[in-house]
Scaffold this motif. Structure first.
Motif, PDB file in Angstrom:
ATOM      1  N   LEU A  48      14.621   7.043  21.100  1.00 10.34           N
ATOM      2  CA  LEU A  48      14.283   8.455  21.240  1.00 10.34           C
ATOM      3  C   LEU A  48      14.948   8.949  22.516  1.00 10.34           C
ATOM      4  N   LEU A  49      15.800   9.973  22.389  1.00 13.98           N
ATOM      5  CA  LEU A  49      16.484  10.556  23.543  1.00 13.98           C
ATOM      6  C   LEU A  49      15.917  11.950  23.792  1.00 13.98           C
ATOM      7  N   ILE A  50      15.278  12.127  24.941  1.00 20.05           N
ATOM      8  CA  ILE A  50      14.679  13.407  25.331  1.00 20.05           C
ATOM      9  C   ILE A  50      15.609  14.054  26.348  1.00 20.05           C
ATOM     10  N   VAL A 202      17.358   9.322  17.885  1.00 25.08           N
ATOM     11  CA  VAL A 202      16.649  10.544  17.519  1.00 25.08           C
ATOM     12  C   VAL A 202      16.608  11.426  18.765  1.00 25.08           C
ATOM     13  N   ILE A 203      17.089  12.666  18.619  1.00 22.69           N
ATOM     14  CA  ILE A 203      17.271  13.540  19.778  1.00 22.69           C
ATOM     15  C   ILE A 203      16.358  14.756  19.707  1.00 22.69           C
ATOM     16  N   VAL A 204      15.735  15.054  20.849  1.00 21.33           N
ATOM     17  CA  VAL A 204      14.983  16.287  21.057  1.00 21.33           C
ATOM     18  C   VAL A 204      15.330  16.797  22.452  1.00 21.33           C
ATOM     19  N   GLY A 205      15.027  18.080  22.726  1.00 20.25           N
ATOM     20  CA  GLY A 205      15.216  18.565  24.083  1.00 20.25           C
ATOM     21  C   GLY A 205      15.891  19.909  24.176  1.00 20.25           C
ATOM     22  N   VAL A 226      22.855   9.547  14.347  1.00 19.75           N
ATOM     23  CA  VAL A 226      22.071  10.442  15.198  1.00 19.75           C
ATOM     24  C   VAL A 226      21.289  11.420  14.334  1.00 19.75           C
ATOM     25  N   THR A 227      19.994  11.506  14.610  1.00 23.58           N
ATOM     26  CA  THR A 227      19.112  12.475  13.970  1.00 23.58           C
ATOM     27  C   THR A 227      18.653  13.482  15.014  1.00 23.58           C
ATOM     28  N   VAL A 228      18.791  14.761  14.702  1.00 24.52           N
ATOM     29  CA  VAL A 228      18.307  15.832  15.572  1.00 24.52           C
ATOM     30  C   VAL A 228      17.059  16.421  14.932  1.00 24.52           C
ATOM     31  N   ILE A 229      15.956  16.413  15.663  1.00 21.61           N
ATOM     32  CA  ILE A 229      14.725  17.014  15.155  1.00 21.61           C
ATOM     33  C   ILE A 229      14.828  18.527  15.381  1.00 21.61           C
ATOM     34  N   SER A 230      14.967  19.278  14.305  1.00 22.34           N
ATOM     35  CA  SER A 230      15.326  20.695  14.408  1.00 22.34           C
ATOM     36  C   SER A 230      14.292  21.522  15.162  1.00 22.34           C
ATOM     37  N   ASN A 231      13.003  21.204  15.002  1.00 11.40           N
ATOM     38  CA  ASN A 231      11.974  21.939  15.746  1.00 11.40           C
ATOM     39  C   ASN A 231      11.594  21.239  17.044  1.00 11.40           C
ATOM     40  N   ALA A 254      25.731  14.745  11.998  1.00 12.35           N
ATOM     41  CA  ALA A 254      24.367  14.458  12.442  1.00 12.35           C
ATOM     42  C   ALA A 254      23.387  14.778  11.324  1.00 12.35           C
ATOM     43  N   LYS A 255      22.295  14.033  11.290  1.00 12.45           N
ATOM     44  CA  LYS A 255      21.209  14.357  10.373  1.00 12.45           C
ATOM     45  C   LYS A 255      20.274  15.320  11.088  1.00 12.45           C
ATOM     46  N   VAL A 256      20.062  16.489  10.506  1.00 12.13           N
ATOM     47  CA  VAL A 256      19.190  17.500  11.101  1.00 12.13           C
ATOM     48  C   VAL A 256      17.958  17.647  10.221  1.00 12.13           C
ATOM     49  N   THR A 257      16.787  17.410  10.798  1.00 13.17           N
ATOM     50  CA  THR A 257      15.564  17.426  10.004  1.00 13.17           C
ATOM     51  C   THR A 257      14.394  17.867  10.870  1.00 13.17           C
ATOM     52  N   SER A 258      13.374  18.408  10.236  1.00  9.92           N
ATOM     53  CA  SER A 258      12.164  18.792  10.963  1.00  9.92           C
ATOM     54  C   SER A 258      11.318  17.559  11.250  1.00  9.92           C
ATOM     55  N   LEU A 259      10.377  17.705  12.165  1.00  7.33           N
ATOM     56  CA  LEU A 259       9.486  16.585  12.481  1.00  7.33           C
ATOM     57  C   LEU A 259       8.693  16.158  11.255  1.00  7.33           C
ATOM     58  N   SER A 260       8.178  17.117  10.504  1.00  6.03           N
ATOM     59  CA  SER A 260       7.358  16.760   9.340  1.00  6.03           C
ATOM     60  C   SER A 260       8.166  15.991   8.309  1.00  6.03           C
TER      61      SER A 260
END
Length: 266
Positions: A48-50, A202-205, A226-231, A254-260
């Protein structure tokens, strides 16, 4: 005779120290790593990369009211998910940094200038966007948001955590957590991920159009999925957010997806 007495004294002291130390230690010494059952979701070989969840990007010199939206998502990823590695990045600019408009008399935040490419032998230049001073070490704005930091503190000793301070060179900016914008210097993040056999990131920030974007692209360039959590990422406007996420998905893979959706697939 003297040597024998000295040896006897040393042995007695060692015996006493051992008995005292043993009595002082708890039955379980240290903090054990949690088992997978301690979390709702487990992500082996995943980091997890913040990215840059710092006060200057939330309510400081580069404030963005939309930034608050991502905090519950990051909290969830720290509270309910286990990771092989958690990495945080922070802008860590020295005073007078090349990205600060204040370092360039006659220019204002929002201006774009040309700066030297440090490793060039042909006097090449690169574009540099100018901003307000931000994330200077020792200022409150450089700190990670309290809710994120407190969770990181609680995970110390349970999950491997690494902290990356980037953009420390006066003459070059650094959006990515892996390297500066000119690839003049690299951080320790890439080697650490390889040492820990990380396969996916998995990237957020903050913010989607700059440091999230650069970190995602470099992670892909270096061979990770790499997955980017869109929200879990945010830009200053919805239009900029949508464009950046679409580019990361279609241009870079990149894979872009919501947390849910991420949790449903886990």
């Amino acid at each position: 005779m003297f040597k024998a007495l000295r040896l006897t004294a040393l042995c007695s002291a060692a015996s006493l120290l051992t008995s005292v130390s043993s009595a002082a230690l708890p039955a379980v010494f240290g903090v054990p790593y949690p088992s997978e059952t301690d979390y709702a979701y487990s992500h082996p070989n995943t980091a997890l990369l913040i990215v840059d969840v710092q006060y200057d990007f939330i309510n400081g010199s580069l404030s963005n009211e939309r930034a608050y939206n991502i905090l519950p998502v990051i909290y969830d990823l720290l509270d309910n998910h286990s990771w092989s590695l958690i990495a945080t990045s922070q802008d860590w600019h020295p005073e007078g940094h090349v990205s600060f408009a204040s370092a360039h008399p006659g220019h204002e935040p929002g201006d774009v200038i040309q700066i030297p490419v440090l490793a060039s032998r042909y006097n090449e230049t690169a574009r540099q966007s100018l901003t307000y001073d931000h994330c200077v070490p020792g200022t409150f704005g450089a700190n990670i948001e309290e809710g994120v930091q407190s969770r990181l503190n609680s995970l110390m000793g349970k999950t491997p955590i690494t902290q990356i301070h980037k953009a420390q060179h006066h003459l070059v900016d650094s959006y990515s957590a892996f390297a500066d914008n000119q690839y003049f210097q690299f951080t320790t993040l890439g080697p650490e991920m390889r040492a820990r056999e990380i396969e996916e990131i998995v990237i957020v920030g903050l913010v989607t159009t700059a440091c999230v974007y650069g970190s995602t692209v470099d992670g892909i360039k270096m061979g990770w999925d790499v997955t980017v959590i869109s929200n879990g990422v945010e830009a200053s406007t919805q239009a900029l957010q949508d464009t950046a996420l679409e580019e990361l998905a279609t241009w870079w893979g990149a894979k872009v997806t919501s947390l849910s959706d991420f949790e449903a697939a886990s």
